[in-house]
Enzyme design. Structure first.
Site, PDB file in Angstrom:
ATOM      1  CE  LYS A   6     -29.115  14.530  -7.174  1.00 40.04           C
ATOM      2  NZ  LYS A   6     -28.323  15.551  -6.471  1.00 40.04           N
TER       3      LYS A   6
ATOM      4  N   GLY B 202     -26.371  11.872  10.487  1.00 33.14           N
ATOM      5  CA  GLY B 202     -25.613  11.443   9.314  1.00 33.14           C
ATOM      6  C   GLY B 202     -24.200  11.985   9.348  1.00 33.14           C
TER       7      GLY B 202
ATOM      8  N   GLY C 207     -21.698  11.130   7.212  1.00 34.81           N
ATOM      9  CA  GLY C 207     -21.073  10.713   5.973  1.00 34.81           C
ATOM     10  C   GLY C 207     -20.184  11.785   5.393  1.00 34.81           C
ATOM     11  CE  LYS C 208     -20.390  11.278  -0.864  1.00 33.02           C
ATOM     12  NZ  LYS C 208     -20.332  11.128  -2.334  1.00 33.02           N
ATOM     13  CB  VAL C 209     -22.172  16.601   3.805  1.00 33.68           C
ATOM     14  CG1 VAL C 209     -22.442  18.031   4.268  1.00 33.68           C
ATOM     15  CG2 VAL C 209     -22.113  16.543   2.287  1.00 33.68           C
TER      16      VAL C 209
END
Length: 360
Positions: free
Chosen positions: A83, A183, A185-187
């Site tokens: 990472k 959340g 967001g993108k997911v």
């Protein structure tokens, strides 16, 4: 370019290598953590985030890179775990020069680490980074890549959630269940769509006003609450943390009313022992690095020449992997997080050992 810090003993955390990178002119400060290459080159995304300190950035990259090793092992990939984090506010300092400088540091590792998107980085950023290194995935379709990895991340989380639902309620569906998504967001936005299609009732929250406006417009049937604290304490069957890590902590777990936790966020367990508290409260935790592996499956497929249907089939198997882990946890009398760790460590040891058989 140069180094702005160094670890006294990267091996003390179990990591093979930790690289601190700096390019003063572009403002780049980055850390690349390689936890393991037992199964192959390390693969993991680059997080671009305004950490409060270098110590906080280092702690995050160490945790995330370790998690990627276990995630890739359980996803059946011949890839190790790594990472990277870029320290700074992407809204303020992200530039072509900074991303290309970062790409040169990735290239300097000569294939030990492949990068991809994460919080604060996007497909377009990967295309820029790729101008300096070939060790990057998650690129745009125009450049032969897989595009947005959030698509299969959400699909994989949904499959893991189905397996958890079957384990708890006897059927692999969320129909009729109330799912709290923290959340959007993108997911989270893709996951919300899958849940609604499956017949679930969705309650959600997000700190971003644009995300809230999106869900009001796209899925007006979703119930919105003020914040994560309100979501956790509400009457939900499933809790899906889909933002940053540490969602399962000493504040949230005691008040959590859900019977299942399955979400896209990395490193959801705030500290060791939380998994036992969840188990003692009768809450089934589907380990995050198992269920959110769809994204890494998608970008890993890109390395051999991306085929969406092949990658989606592999991500669908997260359902089977989650079922196996939950069965193993019951058989061995341990929390699912412990069972998942044991399964990942077994594969890293058994398959990684084969590299000691020299072919010439």
């Amino acid at each position: 370019m140069g180094v702005f810090a160094s670890t006294d003993d990267p091996g003390s955390t179990g990591h093979e290598q930790v690289v601190f990178c700096q390019d003063k002119q572009s403002g780049l400060k980055a850390i690349i953590g390689i936890y393991s290459t037992a199964l192959g080159p390390a693969l993991g995304g680059t997080r671009f985030y305004p950490y409060a300190s270098e110590e906080e950035a280092l702690a995050d990259v160490l945790d995330l890179s370790r998690g990627m090793a276990y995630k890739n092992a359980l996803a059946g990939l011949d890839l190790g775990g790594g990472k990277a984090v870029i320290w700074g506010d992407p809204e303020q300092i992200k530039s072509e020069a900074l991303l290309r400088a970062y790409g040169r540091f990735v290239e300097s590792l000569a294939g030990r680490y492949y990068t991809a998107c994460d919080v604060g980085t996007y497909v377009a950023d990967m295309d820029v980074i790729a101008r300096e290194t070939s060790y990057v995935t998650g690129r745009s379709v125009e450049h032969g890549g897989a595009g947005d990895s959030s698509v299969l991340t959400a699909w994989g989380v949904f499959q893991g959630m189905r397996a958890a639902a079957e384990h708890v309620w006897g059927a692999p569906t969320l129909a009729g269940k109330r799912v709290g998504v923290a959340g959007l967001g993108k997911v989270g936005k893709y996951l919300t769509g899958h849940l609604l299609e499956d017949g679930a009732e969705v309650v959600a929250t997000d700190v971003n006003p644009r995300a809230l406006e999106w869900v009001r417009t796209t899925h007006p049937q979703v119930t919105l609450v003020d914040d994560t604290a309100a979501l956790v304490a509400s009457d939900i069957d499933v809790y899906a943390p889909c933002a940053l890590g540490g969602a399962l902590n000493d504040d949230t777990v005691p008040v959590l009313r859900a019977k299942v936790v399955a979400g896209a966020a990395n490193n959801q367990l705030a500290h060791p022992g939380i998994e036992k508290v969840l188990a003692d409260r009768g809450i089934l935790y589907a380990p995050d690095y198992v269920v959110n592996a769809g994204g890494v499956i998608q970008v890993a497929d890109e390395i051999e020449g991306f085929n969406f249907e092949r990658a989606k089939l592999r991500a669908t198997r997260i359902y089977d992997t989650t079922r196996e882990i939950l069965r193993l946890a019951d058989d061995e009398g341990v929390p699912p997080a412990v069972a998942a760790d044991r399964l990942a460590e077994r594969r890293m040891a058994e398959v990684g050992r084969l590299r000691t058989i020299h072919l010439r």
